[in-house]
Design an enzyme around this catalytic site. Structure first.
Site, PDB file in Angstrom:
ATOM      1  N   HIS A 134      30.486 -58.047  34.461  1.00 49.40           N
ATOM      2  CA  HIS A 134      30.436 -58.320  35.896  1.00 49.40           C
ATOM      3  C   HIS A 134      31.793 -58.028  36.523  1.00 49.40           C
ATOM      4  O   HIS A 134      32.792 -57.866  35.823  1.00 49.40           O
ATOM      5  CB  HIS A 134      30.052 -59.776  36.175  1.00 49.40           C
ATOM      6  CG  HIS A 134      28.602 -60.063  36.016  1.00 49.40           C
ATOM      7  ND1 HIS A 134      28.060 -60.445  34.801  1.00 49.40           N
ATOM      8  CD2 HIS A 134      27.564 -60.010  36.892  1.00 49.40           C
ATOM      9  CE1 HIS A 134      26.752 -60.624  34.948  1.00 49.40           C
ATOM     10  NE2 HIS A 134      26.430 -60.366  36.209  1.00 49.40           N
ATOM     11  N   LYS A 138      33.691 -62.712  39.609  1.00 51.46           N
ATOM     12  CA  LYS A 138      32.708 -63.681  39.100  1.00 51.46           C
ATOM     13  C   LYS A 138      33.420 -64.710  38.239  1.00 51.46           C
ATOM     14  O   LYS A 138      34.051 -64.378  37.236  1.00 51.46           O
ATOM     15  CB  LYS A 138      31.611 -62.978  38.307  1.00 51.46           C
ATOM     16  CG  LYS A 138      30.483 -63.921  37.882  1.00 51.46           C
ATOM     17  CD  LYS A 138      29.291 -63.156  37.334  1.00 51.46           C
ATOM     18  CE  LYS A 138      28.172 -64.092  36.909  1.00 51.46           C
ATOM     19  NZ  LYS A 138      27.636 -64.879  38.046  1.00 51.46           N
TER      20      LYS A 138
END
EC number: 1.17.1.8
Length: 249
Positions: A134, A138
């Site tokens: 990600h 995040k």
């Protein structure tokens, strides 16, 4: 359908765009993650969609439940208190649907992974691990989607019993442990992979999110379903409940 959005981040804005493009629904209120929220904030809404962060959700969920409005939750990182939230939802005869990922594609990935984990269970030559990637913004790791994928494996393959999120130097992975490796890189939307390996071959199952549209569209579709379910059967639901209805239709 009148929708109140809790959270005005990237996912909240994407959901607003999907709703506007559909022409079938309207976002009647947007609440920021830092707003003070009480049950009255949701007056006049048919459904609430919450995409915030753990701390905001934990502060707000009592008001979400007390509002009497069905709630679609996409906020991740609160698995440890989920039994408590579930109990409070049921006790209040409220309605909530939680999923770490509302993308139809990733949920097909989950079901494919579930079957693959079941098929390799009798064959000890096959091992399995997970990885997820990600963007650097995040905060939680592994991702909620990766945890859900890991649960699918643990529930389908008795040879894997526990999740290992990080390996310390010099520590050997045990055969009953499932490694879930996390990478935070650039602006990656989300890549989740299961690697099944033996001496003879390797099988890889991968879901790659190209943008946030799939997540947002799935959340709106889940909201449509939840509004109908709230009228007849309030309670705490998961994406599997929604998908079982969707795939059997």
């Amino acid at each position: 359908m009148k929708i109140t959005l809790v959270g005005n981040g990237r996912m909240g804005r994407q959901i607003a765009d999907v709703v506007a493009a559909s022409g079938a629904h309207v976002v009647n209120r947007v609440l920021d993650v830092n707003d003070t929220i009480d049950a009255a904030a949701f007056s006049g809404s048919d459904v609430i969609i919450d995409f915030t962060v753990r701390s905001a959700f934990l502060a707000n969920y009592p008001a979400l439940i007390a509002s009497g409005v069905p709630v679609v939750v996409g906020t991740t990182g609160w698995d440890d208190v989920m039994p408590q939230v579930r109990e409070e939802v049921v006790k209040a005869r409220s309605t909530m649907l939680y999923s770490a990922n509302y993308s139809l594609g990733v949920n097909i990935f989950f079901r494919t992974l579930r079957e693959a984990a079941r098929l390799i269970a009798p064959f000890e030559q096959f091992d399995i691990a997970l990885s997820e990637q990600h963007h650097t913004g995040k905060a939680d790791f592994p991702s909620g989607t990766a945890i859900k994928a890991a649960d699918e494996i643990l529930n389908s393959n008795p040879r894997k019993r526990t999740i290992v999120r990080e390996l310390q130097e010099g520590r050997k992975l045990q055969s009953d442990e499932l490694q879930v490796a996390s990478i935070r890189l650039g602006s990656v939307f989300g890549v989740h992979s299961a690697i099944i390996d033996s001496e003879s071959d390797t099988i890889e199952l991968t879901h790659t999110a190209k943008n946030r549209t799939g997540f947002a569209s799935g959340a709106v579709r889940a909201a449509e379903w939840l509004v109908q379910r709230h009228a007849t059967s309030p309670g705490f639901y998961t994406m599997d409940d929604f998908l079982n209805d969707l795939f059997s239709a």
